[in-house]
Structures are given as structure tokens and as C-alpha cells.
Design an enzyme around this catalytic site. Structure first.
Site, mmCIF file in Angstrom:
data_model
loop_
_atom_site.group_PDB
_atom_site.id
_atom_site.type_symbol
_atom_site.label_atom_id
_atom_site.label_comp_id
_atom_site.label_asym_id
_atom_site.label_seq_id
_atom_site.Cartn_x
_atom_site.Cartn_y
_atom_site.Cartn_z
ATOM 1 N N CYS A 74 -43.300 59.049 8.094
ATOM 2 C CA CYS A 74 -42.226 60.317 8.275
ATOM 3 C C CYS A 74 -43.024 61.178 9.033
ATOM 4 C CB CYS A 74 -41.830 60.837 6.827
ATOM 5 S SG CYS A 74 -41.073 62.258 6.700
ATOM 6 N N ASN A 120 -6.106 49.348 20.316
ATOM 7 C CA ASN A 120 -6.778 48.244 19.756
ATOM 8 C C ASN A 120 -6.652 46.956 20.424
ATOM 9 O OD1 ASN A 120 -8.912 47.891 17.926
ATOM 10 N ND2 ASN A 120 -7.648 46.669 16.416
ATOM 11 N N HIS A 177 -20.870 56.786 9.889
ATOM 12 C CA HIS A 177 -21.936 55.692 9.207
ATOM 13 C C HIS A 177 -23.444 55.823 9.472
ATOM 14 C CE1 HIS A 177 -17.978 53.131 8.497
ATOM 15 N NE2 HIS A 177 -18.051 54.207 7.514
ATOM 16 N N THR A 234 -10.826 49.538 15.816
ATOM 17 C CA THR A 234 -11.385 49.745 14.404
ATOM 18 C C THR A 234 -10.200 48.625 13.661
ATOM 19 O OG1 THR A 234 -11.907 50.476 12.369
ATOM 20 C CG2 THR A 234 -10.562 51.872 13.750
HETATM 21 N N1 APR Z 1 -10.964 46.686 22.741
HETATM 22 C C1 APR Z 1 -10.468 47.392 21.742
HETATM 23 N N2 APR Z 1 -10.663 46.623 20.565
HETATM 24 C C2 APR Z 1 -11.420 45.619 20.409
HETATM 25 C C3 APR Z 1 -11.927 45.096 21.325
HETATM 26 C C4 APR Z 1 -11.822 45.547 22.744
HETATM 27 N N3 APR Z 1 -12.597 45.220 23.813
HETATM 28 N N4 APR Z 1 -12.928 44.127 20.917
HETATM 29 C C5 APR Z 1 -12.411 43.997 19.637
HETATM 30 N N5 APR Z 1 -11.787 44.869 19.432
HETATM 31 C C6 APR Z 1 -11.216 45.321 17.952
HETATM 32 C C7 APR Z 1 -10.926 44.274 17.047
HETATM 33 O O1 APR Z 1 -9.512 43.654 17.362
HETATM 34 C C8 APR Z 1 -11.023 44.717 15.631
HETATM 35 O O2 APR Z 1 -10.079 45.102 15.277
HETATM 36 O O3 APR Z 1 -11.909 46.134 17.251
HETATM 37 C C9 APR Z 1 -12.087 45.948 15.957
HETATM 38 C C10 APR Z 1 -13.289 45.726 15.435
HETATM 39 O O4 APR Z 1 -13.325 45.554 14.059
HETATM 40 P P1 APR Z 1 -14.715 45.406 12.946
HETATM 41 O O5 APR Z 1 -15.585 44.541 13.638
HETATM 42 O O6 APR Z 1 -14.396 45.289 11.525
HETATM 43 O O7 APR Z 1 -15.412 46.824 13.232
HETATM 44 P P2 APR Z 1 -15.071 48.345 12.577
HETATM 45 O O8 APR Z 1 -13.672 48.400 12.155
HETATM 46 O O9 APR Z 1 -15.690 49.230 13.289
HETATM 47 O O10 APR Z 1 -16.101 48.155 11.255
HETATM 48 C C11 APR Z 1 -15.891 49.217 10.433
HETATM 49 O O11 APR Z 1 -17.504 48.178 8.906
HETATM 50 O O12 APR Z 1 -19.258 46.801 8.657
HETATM 51 C C12 APR Z 1 -18.781 48.327 8.454
HETATM 52 O O13 APR Z 1 -19.940 50.248 8.805
HETATM 53 C C13 APR Z 1 -19.593 49.097 9.392
HETATM 54 O O14 APR Z 1 -18.697 50.807 10.938
HETATM 55 C C14 APR Z 1 -18.417 49.335 10.562
HETATM 56 C C15 APR Z 1 -17.184 49.454 9.427
#
Ligand code: APR
Length: 241
Positions: free
Chosen positions: A141, A207, A114, A182
Site C-alpha cells: 500500500c 444498444n 463499479h 448495457t
Molecule cells: N455497441 C453497442 N452495444 C453493444 C456493442 C456495440 N458494439 N456490443 C455489445 N453491445 C451490447 C450488448 O448487446 C449488451 O446488451 O452491450 C451490452 C453488454 O452487456 P454486458 O456484457 O452484460 O455488460 P454490462 O451491461 O455493462 O454489464 C453490467 O455486470 O458483470 C457486471 O460489473 C459488471 O459492469 C458490469 C455489469
């Protein structure tokens, strides 16, 4: 089953998301209030938002880039760099994160699918380059010297993630697929587990809470990344050290 049971040459692919950086103090995206650091995602993370209000979008990413100076890699980032150094088989780390914590932890076989906060992209000459400090609307640039055409090198919604050909090929040949921190809400990354499962890889999720794609994983371990990732890496490396 763990990768070491398939032999020391097992191919590992790891996908990380915002949860791995949460313990370093970097905000995750999808909070219960639906806001990302006070903004709706569609106001700061789409090409349309940038066209509509470039000052707001630049300000948002300038702040996040500045924040990187006050955060450091946590035990989970460090453990993955250790795993890469010691694992005898093929290894690839794919991150959705735009922070630089994997890089600073020492990961090298790393794809920022990303994009990256610390990079700029000139829409005049198409060059991509390292970027430090604020960017703003008047950035020049460093390659073609055009002013006002540099944007953050971030993949916004509706844009094509980086490295998809390589990522797809490597997942199709992996033995172990591990997803860390994630939610599994954003494609194509959310679909990687289905490809890995289709080709017979063991799929493990680490997670805080079960993700939206939890049912596709053979195994889920819940907890904070800074605790459960080092534990898992220790287990994996026990046989190869
Ligand atoms: N340890 C492990 N997991 C965690 C922790 C932690 N301390 N804190 C939060 N999480 C988990 C949450 O339970 C959730 O499932 O991390 C996840 C974060 O999810 P999102 O905020 O949706 O992030 P992500 O999945 O990386 O988003 C994907 O979406 O907005 C776009 O491009 C952006 O790269 C991003 C993509």
C-alpha cells in the site's frame, strides 16, 4: 422528444456499459457461452472468489489492466466527452465500466460506479489510490505500506456501487436519461431507467440489441455504439452550437 425540445438547460444523465467499449476491443461480460474472458463471473468478481483464490483474481485483473495499454477510446467515448463540453445544462456520465476509456476521451463529470482497474484499495488502511502495472498478492500500500492487503478497487457482486447517493439525486432531477451499451441485467444500474421514467424524464436506449429493460425506454436505437452515439450527439448539439 429530445432534450433540446425541453430547452437548452435540460439535465442529462447517461449510463454506459460494456457495449460502449466493445468497438475499442474490450470484451463485454455476458457472452453467449456465459463466460467472461474464459471465467465464470462468480470465480473472479465476488469477494468470496477473492478470499478463496486471490492469486487467480489478481491475475485476472492484472491482465485486464495490462490490456488497457493496447486499446483506445472510440468515437462513442469521444462523442460523449464532446457533449459534456458543449451541453449548456447539467450533465452526468455514470459508467459501469472499469476501463479508463471515458477518462482518456476527456469526460470529467464521470462516476465509475463499479470502480476502476487503474485503482487499488488497501483493506488495512482503507485508502484508495491510482494503480499502474500488476498488483498481485504481494502489493504494498503506498499510504500505510502494508504488504498483501491491496485489492483491485472494483465493485464485485454483493458490494455497494460507488456514488449511489449522488447518482440517485441527479437522476431524480434529470430531463433526459440515456442508456448506452448495457444489457440491463445488473442492479442497481438496471433500475435507473425506472427512476428516470417515474420522474418524467425522456428515456432513450442506444444498444446493439434491445436490452432486458427495453420496455422501460420511450425510444430505442439499435446499432454499434461507435456509430449511433456520435450521430445522436450531433443531433443533440445541432441546436446549441
Ligand atoms: N455497441 C453497442 N452495444 C453493444 C456493442 C456495440 N458494439 N456490443 C455489445 N453491445 C451490447 C450488448 O448487446 C449488451 O446488451 O452491450 C451490452 C453488454 O452487456 P454486458 O456484457 O452484460 O455488460 P454490462 O451491461 O455493462 O454489464 C453490467 O455486470 O458483470 C457486471 O460489473 C459488471 O459492469 C458490469 C455489469
Amino acid at each position: 422528444m429530445v432534450a433540446s425540445e425541453r430547452g437548452k438547460g435540460a439535465a442529462i444523465v447517461i449510463l454506459t456499459g460494456a457495449g460502449i467499449s466493445a468497438d475499442s476491443g474490450v470484451a463485454t461480460f455476458r457472452r453467449p457461452d456465459g463466460l467472461w474472458e474464459g471465467h465464470r463471473v462468480e470465480d473472479v468478481a465476488t469477494p468470496q472468489a477473492f478470499a478463496r483464490n486471490p492469486a487467480l483474481v489478481h491475475h485476472f485483473y492484472d491482465e485486464r489492466r495490462a490490456k488497457l495499454a493496447s486499446v483506445t477510446p472510440n468515437a462513442a467515448h469521444l462523442a460523449l466527452a464532446t457533449l459534456e463540453r458543449h451541453w449548456p445544462g447539467p450533465f452526468l456520465l455514470v459508467t459501469q465500466n472499469v476501463d479508463n476509456l471515458h477518462d482518456r476521451a476527456g469526460s470529467e463529470r464521470l462516476i465509475h460506479m463499479h470502480g476502476a482497474l487503474k485503482k487499488g484499495w488497501c483493506r488495512a488502511c482503507d485508502a484508495r489510490f491510482p494503480w499502474d502495472g500488476p498488483m498481485g498478492e504481494g502489493a504494498r500500500c503506498p499510504v500505510c505500506e502494508t504488504i498483501g492487503m491491496v485489492r483491485p478497487d472494483i465493485v464485485w457482486f454483493g458490494e455497494m456501487p460507488y456514488g449511489m447517493d449522488v447518482i440517485d439525486e441527479v437522476i431524480r432531477n434529470c430531463d433526459l436519461f440515456v442508456s448506452i451499451g448495457t444489457l440491463g441485467a445488473v442492479y442497481p444500474a438496471a433500475g435507473f431507467v425506472q427512476t428516470a421514467r417515474y420522474v418524467g424524464a425522456h428515456c432513450l436506449e442506444l444498444n446493439l440489441d434491445p436490452s432486458q429493460g427495453s420496455i422501460f425506454f420511450h425510444e430505442t436505437r439499435l446499432g454499434r455504439a461507435s456509430e449511433i452515439v456520435p450521430q445522436w450527439v450531433d443531433e443533440l448539439l445541432q441546436d446549441v452550437r
